[in-house]
Write a protein that holds these residues in place. Structure first.
Motif, PDB file in Angstrom:
ATOM      1  N   ASP A   1      14.700 -21.199  20.126  1.00 38.05           N
ATOM      2  CA  ASP A   1      15.247 -22.403  19.508  1.00 38.05           C
ATOM      3  C   ASP A   1      15.870 -23.337  20.533  1.00 38.05           C
ATOM      4  O   ASP A   1      15.923 -24.546  20.328  1.00 38.05           O
ATOM      5  CB  ASP A   1      16.309 -22.015  18.469  1.00 38.05           C
ATOM      6  N   GLN A   2      16.320 -22.752  21.642  1.00 38.80           N
ATOM      7  CA  GLN A   2      16.972 -23.607  22.651  1.00 38.80           C
ATOM      8  C   GLN A   2      16.044 -24.709  23.116  1.00 38.80           C
ATOM      9  O   GLN A   2      16.446 -25.828  23.390  1.00 38.80           O
ATOM     10  CB  GLN A   2      17.401 -22.789  23.875  1.00 38.80           C
ATOM     11  N   MET A   3      14.749 -24.378  23.181  1.00 35.22           N
ATOM     12  CA  MET A   3      13.793 -25.375  23.645  1.00 35.22           C
ATOM     13  C   MET A   3      13.734 -26.538  22.660  1.00 35.22           C
ATOM     14  O   MET A   3      13.697 -27.707  23.056  1.00 35.22           O
ATOM     15  CB  MET A   3      12.416 -24.732  23.770  1.00 35.22           C
ATOM     16  N   ARG A   4      13.721 -26.184  21.368  1.00 32.72           N
ATOM     17  CA  ARG A   4      13.703 -27.240  20.364  1.00 32.72           C
ATOM     18  C   ARG A   4      14.955 -28.076  20.453  1.00 32.72           C
ATOM     19  O   ARG A   4      14.908 -29.311  20.434  1.00 32.72           O
ATOM     20  CB  ARG A   4      13.611 -26.641  18.961  1.00 32.72           C
ATOM     21  N   GLU A   5      16.088 -27.381  20.546  1.00 30.38           N
ATOM     22  CA  GLU A   5      17.369 -28.107  20.560  1.00 30.38           C
ATOM     23  C   GLU A   5      17.465 -29.009  21.767  1.00 30.38           C
ATOM     24  O   GLU A   5      17.924 -30.144  21.680  1.00 30.38           O
ATOM     25  CB  GLU A   5      18.523 -27.099  20.531  1.00 30.38           C
ATOM     26  N   ALA A   6      17.020 -28.490  22.916  1.00 23.90           N
ATOM     27  CA  ALA A   6      17.067 -29.320  24.128  1.00 23.90           C
ATOM     28  C   ALA A   6      16.205 -30.566  23.946  1.00 23.90           C
ATOM     29  O   ALA A   6      16.603 -31.679  24.318  1.00 23.90           O
ATOM     30  CB  ALA A   6      16.585 -28.499  25.318  1.00 23.90           C
ATOM     31  N   ALA A   7      15.030 -30.383  23.363  1.00 21.50           N
ATOM     32  CA  ALA A   7      14.145 -31.535  23.167  1.00 21.50           C
ATOM     33  C   ALA A   7      14.765 -32.546  22.208  1.00 21.50           C
ATOM     34  O   ALA A   7      14.724 -33.758  22.450  1.00 21.50           O
ATOM     35  CB  ALA A   7      12.792 -31.048  22.643  1.00 21.50           C
ATOM     36  N   PHE A   8      15.348 -32.076  21.124  1.00 25.74           N
ATOM     37  CA  PHE A   8      15.998 -32.995  20.182  1.00 25.74           C
ATOM     38  C   PHE A   8      17.135 -33.722  20.859  1.00 25.74           C
ATOM     39  O   PHE A   8      17.350 -34.921  20.658  1.00 25.74           O
ATOM     40  CB  PHE A   8      16.543 -32.244  18.959  1.00 25.74           C
ATOM     41  N   ALA A   9      17.866 -32.959  21.705  1.00 28.04           N
ATOM     42  CA  ALA A   9      19.011 -33.586  22.385  1.00 28.04           C
ATOM     43  C   ALA A   9      18.536 -34.723  23.266  1.00 28.04           C
ATOM     44  O   ALA A   9      19.273 -35.685  23.505  1.00 28.04           O
ATOM     45  CB  ALA A   9      19.748 -32.533  23.200  1.00 28.04           C
TER      46      ALA A   9
END
Lengths: 348, 319, 279
Positions: free
Chosen positions: C165-173
Motif C-alpha cells: 500500500d505504501q506505493m499507492r500512498e506515495a503515488a497519491f501523495a
C-alpha cells in the motif's frame, strides 16, 4: 499499458495474417479450386470417404473435410445447415426429407461384421446365427462356451470366459442396420430393444463411432462388437461368419456383399429409401448396408453445393477402385444413372 | 496564475471515471457470463424438463428412438465415480499435506510440493489416455479377477465387486478421477495447515504433543471447515471432469450396482452424444443434464468457498 | 517409559508412515503417467510431426495443422481474455475492500474457475456456433477465453494486492490521478506476477478438450481460416486415441507428449520467474 496494447495489436495482426496466408499455403493439385467442402456423419463410410477425399484433393485441389461423428450427427448437422452434406446409413423417409427440404441418394454399399477378440480361433472360423447374435447382445448368452454357440461350432476351442459386448454409444446408422437385422431374425429382440440409431442396450460397453467399437474390441479380451468390414481389414481383426436367410454360413467380403446388393430394387424406392439387411440369395451376406448422402434441396451457398456434388460425381464415377480396395461395393451403373437424374431434378 | 490544478483535476477525474467504468464493467462481465451460462443451460433444457417433469431425474430411460430420456444413470455414474475419487483422494491428500507441512525436512518440501503441483498441471486428456491404454488393462488383468474371486462371493456386498474383467467401468474411472483430484485437495490443505497460527502449534509442542497430536488436536479442529472446503473443491472438480472419465467409464446407459460394470456420467454423456443429437428433445435432454451438473457444481463450489473463507475471517482478514 | 507414552509415540510413528506413504503414493502415479507418456510419445516423436498434416487412417503424418490451430486459438483467447481478466482483477484489488460488487464477483469468479469446462463449451455452442451457423476457430477461442478469464482475474487480483500500500500512498501523495497510479505504477510493479498468471492460464487452456468438442470441432486439413472448423491438439488426441488405428495411436501419444512438455515447461518457467523476482 502501452506495451500490452502493442502486444495485443501485433497478436491480432499475426492471427489475421496467418488467416490469409495459410489458405494459400495448403498443398493443392492442378485445379484452381480452393474450395473446402464440409460434411459429417456416418463412421461406416469414413474409411472409403476419406480415401476418396485424399484422391480428390490430389486431382482437383478441393478439400473435403469430413467429420466422422455418426449418422445421427450427420443428419442433425445437415438439417441445421452447419455442413454442406451429411452421410447416414439409415435412409430418411420421404416425409422427413420433405420436412427438412433434403435430398437423399446412396453413395456406396458395405457390410457390417461381427468382430471378436478371441485368441486361438482363426478369422472367419467362428460361426454365428442371427438369433444367436441377438441373444448375445441381449445378454442372454453370457459366456463363449455357451451350448448354443458350441453346438454350431464343432471343433472350435471356445473359452469359458464371459462375453464382453461392445456396442455404439452414439447415434449410428450402423446400429440401425444391425438392430434392424436383429429385429428381423429375433422376435424377442424386436419387442425388446428394437431397432434404431440408438437403442436401450441391455448390456455392454459403448464405443464412439465404428472406430470406438473397433478400438474397444481390439483392447478388451473376449469381446464382440459390430463394425463395417473396412475397419476389420484396416486393423487385422478377428470376425465371425453369419448364417444368412438361405441357411448358409457366409463370410463377409465384397462378393457376398454384392450378392446381397443385387436383390435390392432401387427403381421402386422413393427417394432411395431402402434397407437391404437379411437379403435373400444363397451367397448373400445378411448384414449388408448402404450409406446415403443428404444435401439441402435449395442450398444456401450454391457454389458449395455444386462443389460437393462434383466430389460425389467423382466418387461414383472414378472411386470404384478405391472402394473395392476396402471391400466396399461400388454402386451399379444403372443406379448411378438414376442418382444423376435425381440430383438434377431435386437439387437446384 | 493559471488555474492549473482544477483543469488537471477535472481531466483526471474524467479519466478516473472511464477507468473505473472499464474495470467495473469487466468485473460485471464475470457475473454476466456466469448468469448467462446458467440461463442458457436452463433455457436449452426447458423442453426436456417440461416433457418429463421431475421424472427426468428419476428415470433410467435413455431411448433416442422413442424419445424418452432420464438423467438417473448419468447422475448415478457421476456420483459414484466422484465418491470413489474422494475415498481415495481425501486421505492421500491430507497425508501429503501433513507430510509437506510437518514431516518433511525443509529441503525436500520444495521439490515434492512442485511434483504435487505438476500432477495438477497434467491435462486431463493425458489421464484419460493413460487410463485407457495402461491402467485399464492393468485393472483387467490383475485387479478385477482378484475382486471377483475374493470379494465377489461375499454376501450383501459381493454384488458390488462382480463383473466382467474388462477394466473399463466405474471403479477404474473413480480411481483415475481420484488421482486427478489429489493435487487440488492437497494444495489447498497444505495452505490451510500452514495458515494455522504457529503459536498455537508451538504451544501444543511445548506441552509435549507428538506431531500427530498437534495435527489431530490443534490443526484439524482449527482448520476443520477449511479442510472440508478443500474436500468440496475436489468434489466440485471430480463432478465436472469429462476427458479422464470418458475414456474409461464405458459409455453405457446402464444402472448397475457393480463397480466393475461400465456406466455413464453427465459430462461423458454430453461429450459423446451432443454432436449426434438430431432431435430437439434429445438435445434438450443433454442440455438439461448440463444444467443439473452446473447447478450441483455451483452449490458444491460455493459451499467450498464459504468454508474456506471462514478460516480467513477467523484470522482477521476481511476477505 | 510409560505405556501411554509408548502408545502415543506409536500412533505418531504410524501417522508419519502414513503421510510418507501417501506422498509416495501420489508421486508414484505422477511418475507412472509421465513415464508412460514419455515412453509412448518418444517413439513417435520425429520431424514429420511438425511438418505434416493429420493423415487419413492407415498412413503416417504429423500434427502440424493441430499445433497451428491450437496456437492460434490460444493466442486469440489470450487477446480476448487477458485484458478483460486484468481489468476485472484490477477492480477487485482496488475496490475489493469496501465494495459488495467486488466481494460478490470475487466469490463467483472462483466458482466459475472450477466450473465444468464442458458446460462452458455448450454455452459457447449455443451463443456462437448456433447463431453463426457453423463451427469455427472463433467459437473455440471464445470458449478458451471464458475458461482463461477467471484464472487471470484471480491471479491479477492477487498480484495487484501484493503490491504494498505504501506505493499507492506515495503515488497519491505526489498528486498522481487514481487511474494513472494503477495503470502506470501498479501494473509495472505487478507485471511479473500478472504475466505468470497469464502463463499459468495458457498452460491450463492448452490442455482443455471438452470446450473445443462443440465449438472448433476438428479439421483433417490445413486451415488458415478461423471461421470454419479448426484442427487442434486435444481433440485430435481424443479422436486418435479412441480409434483402432495404430498409426493414429502413435500420433496421439506424440501429441500428448508435446502437450505435456509444453504445459509442464510453462509451469516450471513460471516457478523460476517467481523465484527470480522474489529474490
Amino acid at each position: 499499458m502501452k506495451a500490452m496494447a502493442f502486444a495485443a495489436a501485433t497478436a491480432a495482426l499475426f492471427v489475421s495474417a496467418c488467416g490469409t496466408q495459410g489458405g494459400n499455403q495448403a498443398g493443392g493439385g492442378a485445379g484452381a479450386s480452393q474450395a473446402q467442402i464440409t460434411g459429417a456423419g456416418s463412421t461406416f463410410v469414413y474409411p472409403v470417404l476419406s480415401a476418396w477425399a485424399a484422391d480428390y484433393q490430389k486431382q482437383s485441389g478441393a478439400k473435403v473435410n469430413y467429420q466422422s461423428i455418426g449418422s445421427g450427427g450427420g443428419i442433425s448437422q445437415v438439417k441445421a445447415g452447419t455442413v454442406d452434406f451429411g452421410a447416414s446409413d439409415q435412409p430418411l423417409s420421404s416425409e422427413e426429407l420433405a420436412q427438412s427440404n433434403l435430398a437423399q441418394f446412396p453413395v456406396v454399399i458395405g457390410g457390417i461384421v461381427a468382430v471378436t477378440n478371441l485368441t486361438g480361433i482363426a478369422p472367419g472360423k467362428l460361426r454365428l446365427t442371427g438369433p444367436l447374435l441377438a441373444d448375445i447382445f441381449a445378454g442372454k448368452v453370457k459366456t463363449w462356451n455357451d451350448p448354443s454357440i458350441v453346438r454350431i461350432n464343432p471343433g472350435v476351442n471356445l473359452p469359458s470366459a464371459a462375453i464382453a459386448v461392445v456396442h455404439r454409444s452414439d447415434g449410428s446408422g450402423t446400429t440401425f442396420n444391425f438392430t434392424h437385422y436383429l429385429s428381423q431374425v429375433s422376435s424377442t429382440w424386436k419387442s425388446g430393444p428394437g431397432e434404431g440409431k440408438t437403442v436401450a442396450w441391455p448390456t455392454g460397453v459403448g464405443g464412439k463411432g465404428n472406430e470406438g467399437v473397433a478400438a474397444y474390441v481390439k483392447q478388451l479380451p473376449n469381446s464382440i462388437g459390430y463394425v463395417e468390414y473396412a475397419y476389420v481389414l484396416q486393423n487385422g481383426m478377428n470376425y465371425a461368419s453369419l448364417q444368412n436367410a438361405a441357411g448358409n454360413f457366409v463370410l463377409p467380403n465384397a462378393e457376398t456383399f454384392s450378392s446381397a446388393a443385387e436383390t435390392a430394387d432401387w427403381a421402386k424406392a422413393q427417394d432411395f429409401n431402402l434397407v437391404m439387411t437379411n437379403a435373400a440369395g444363397a451367397n448373400a451376406y445378411p448384414l449388408t448396408a448402404t450409406t446415403f448422402i443428404l444435401m439441402p434441396k435449395s442450398p444456401k451457398d450454391a457454389a458449395q453445393s455444386k462443389a460437393a456434388l462434383d466430389f460425389f460425381r467423382f466418387a461414383l464415377d472414378k472411386g470404384q477402385d478405391q472402394a473395392k480396395k476396402l471391400d466396399y461395393v461400388p454402386l451399379p451403373q444403372a443406379l448411378v444413372k438414376q442418382i444423376e437424374d435425381y440430383i438434377a431434378r431435386t437439387i437446384k | 496564475m493559471t488555474p492549473f490544478v482544477p483543469i488537471a483535476r477535472s481531466r483526471s477525474a474524467a479519466a478516473d471515471r472511464v477507468f473505473n467504468l472499464v474495470t467495473a464493467g469487466a468485473a460485471w462481465l464475470v457475473l454476466i457470463l456466469l448468469g448467462a451460462t446458467a440461463a442458457s443451460m436452463a433455457w436449452g433444457g426447458r423442453l426436456a424438463f417440461e416433457t418429463f417433469g421431475l421424472g427426468f431425474i428419476t428415470s433410467t430411460d435413455w431411448d433416442a428412438v422413442g424419445g424418452k430420456f432420464g438423467a438417473l444413470v448419468p447422475i448415478y455414474g457421476t456420483i459414484v465415480t466422484s465418491i470413489i475419487a474422494l475415498v481415495i483422494a481425501v486421505p492421500v491428500s491430507l497425508g501429503i499435506a501433513l507430510f509437506l507441512t510437518d514431516i518433511a525436512p525443509r529441503w525436500i518440501r520444495g521439490p515434492i510440493g512442485i511434483a504435487v503441483e505438476l500432477l495438477a498441471a497434467i491435462p486431463s486428456i493425458i489421464y484419460g489416455m493413460w487410463g485407457l491404454f495402461v491402467f485399464a488393462p492393468f485393472m483387467a488383468r490383475h485387479v478385477d479377477p482378484w475382486l471377483n474371486d475374493t470379494l465377489g462371493p461375499l454376501p450383501v456386498i459381493g454384488g458390488i465387486f462382480t463383473g466382467p474383467p474388462i477394466g473399463i467401468g466405474m471403479l477404474t474411472a473413480g480411481i483415475v478421477l481420484g488421482i486427478m483430484v489429489i493435487p487440488f485437495i492437497a494444495a489447498v490443505a497444505r495452505d490451510v495447515f500452514n495458515a494455522v497460527p504457529p503459536p498455537l502449534k508451538e504451544s501444543a509442542v511445548a506441552l509435549g504433543s507428538t506431531r500427530w497430536e498437534v495435527l489431530s488436536r490443534v490443526t484439524l479442529p482449527y482448520a476443520r471447515s477449511a479442510v472440508i472446503g478443500a474436500i468440496f473443491l475436489g468434489l466440485g472438480r471430480a463432478l465436472g471432469e469429462t476427458m479422464a472419465v470418458t475414456f474409461v467409464l464405458g459409455n453405457a446407459h446402464d444402472l448397475s450396482i457393480s463397480l466393475l460394470m461400465p456406466s455413464n456420467s453427465i459430462a461423458a454423456a454430453i461429450a459423446n452424444e451432443f454432436t449426434e443429437a438430431d432431435a430437439e428433445l434429445y438435445r434438450s435432454a443433454l442440455v438439461a443434464l448440463a444444467f443439473l451438473l452446473f447447478v450441483v457444481t455451483f452449490i458444491v463450489l460455493s459451499a467450498a468457498k464459504l468454508l474456506l473463507l471462514r478460516i480467513n475471517r477467523a484470522h482477521g482478514r476481511t476477505h | 517409559m510409560s505405556l501411554i507414552l509408548m502408545r502415543r509415540r506409536a500412533v505418531d510413528a504410524i501417522a508419519f508412515l502414513f503421510a510418507s506413504a501417501a506422498t509416495a503414493f501420489g508421486l508414484f502415479w505422477l511418475f507412472w503417467i509421465l513415464w508412460t507418456t514419455f515412453r509412448q510419445g518418444l517413439g513417435a516423436l520425429n520431424v514429420a510431426l511438425f511438418t505434416q498434416m493429420t493423415p487419413p487412417p492407415g498412413s503416417g503424418g504429423g500434427l502440424l495443422n493441430a499445433f497451428y490451430g491450437s496456437a492460434v486459438m490460444i493466442l486469440l483467447a489470450v487477446v480476448i481474455g487477458a485484458p478483460l481478466g486484468i481489468a476485472a482483477g484490477t477492480y477487485l484489488a482496488e475496490h475489493g475492500r469496501y465494495s459488495r460488487l467486488a466481494r460478490t464477483v470475487s466469490f463467483l469468479n472462483d466458482v466459475l474457475l472450477s466450473a465444468p469446462s464442458i458446460v462452458i463449451g455448450l454455452f459457447v455452442y449455443e451463443i456462437v456456433v448456433r447463431t453463426s451457423g457453423h463451427f469455427s476457430g472463433y467459437a473455440g477461442a471464445v470458449a478458451l477465453a471464458m475458461i482463461l478469464l477467471p484464472i487471470i482475474v484471480r491471479t491479477s487480483d492477487e498480484a495487484l494486492r501484493l503490491v504494498p500500500d505504501q506505493m499507492r500512498e506515495a503515488a497519491f501523495a505526489l498528486g498522481i490521478p487514481r487511474w494513472r497510479v494503477t495503470a502506470q505504477i501498479l501494473y509495472k510493479a505487478a507485471l511479473t506476477a500478472i504475466l505468470t498468471g497469464v502463463l499459468l492460464g495458457v498452460a491450463r487452456i492448452a490442455g482443455e478438450t471438452a470446450p473445443l468438442l462443440f465449438t472448433a470441432l476438428n479439421n483433417q486439413f490445413w486451415s488458415g481460416s478461423l471461421s470454419g472448423p479448426l484442427a487442434n491438439v486435444p481433440v485430435v488426441i481424443f479422436q486418435y486415441a479412441m480409434s483402432p488405428y495404430d498409426e493414429w495411436h502413435a500420433l496421439a501419444w506424440a501429441g500428448a507428449l508435446v502437450l505435456t512438455l509444453f504445459v509442464l515447461g510453462l509451469n516450471l518457467a513460471v516457478r523460476m520467474i517467481a523465484r527470480r523476482t522474489s529474490k
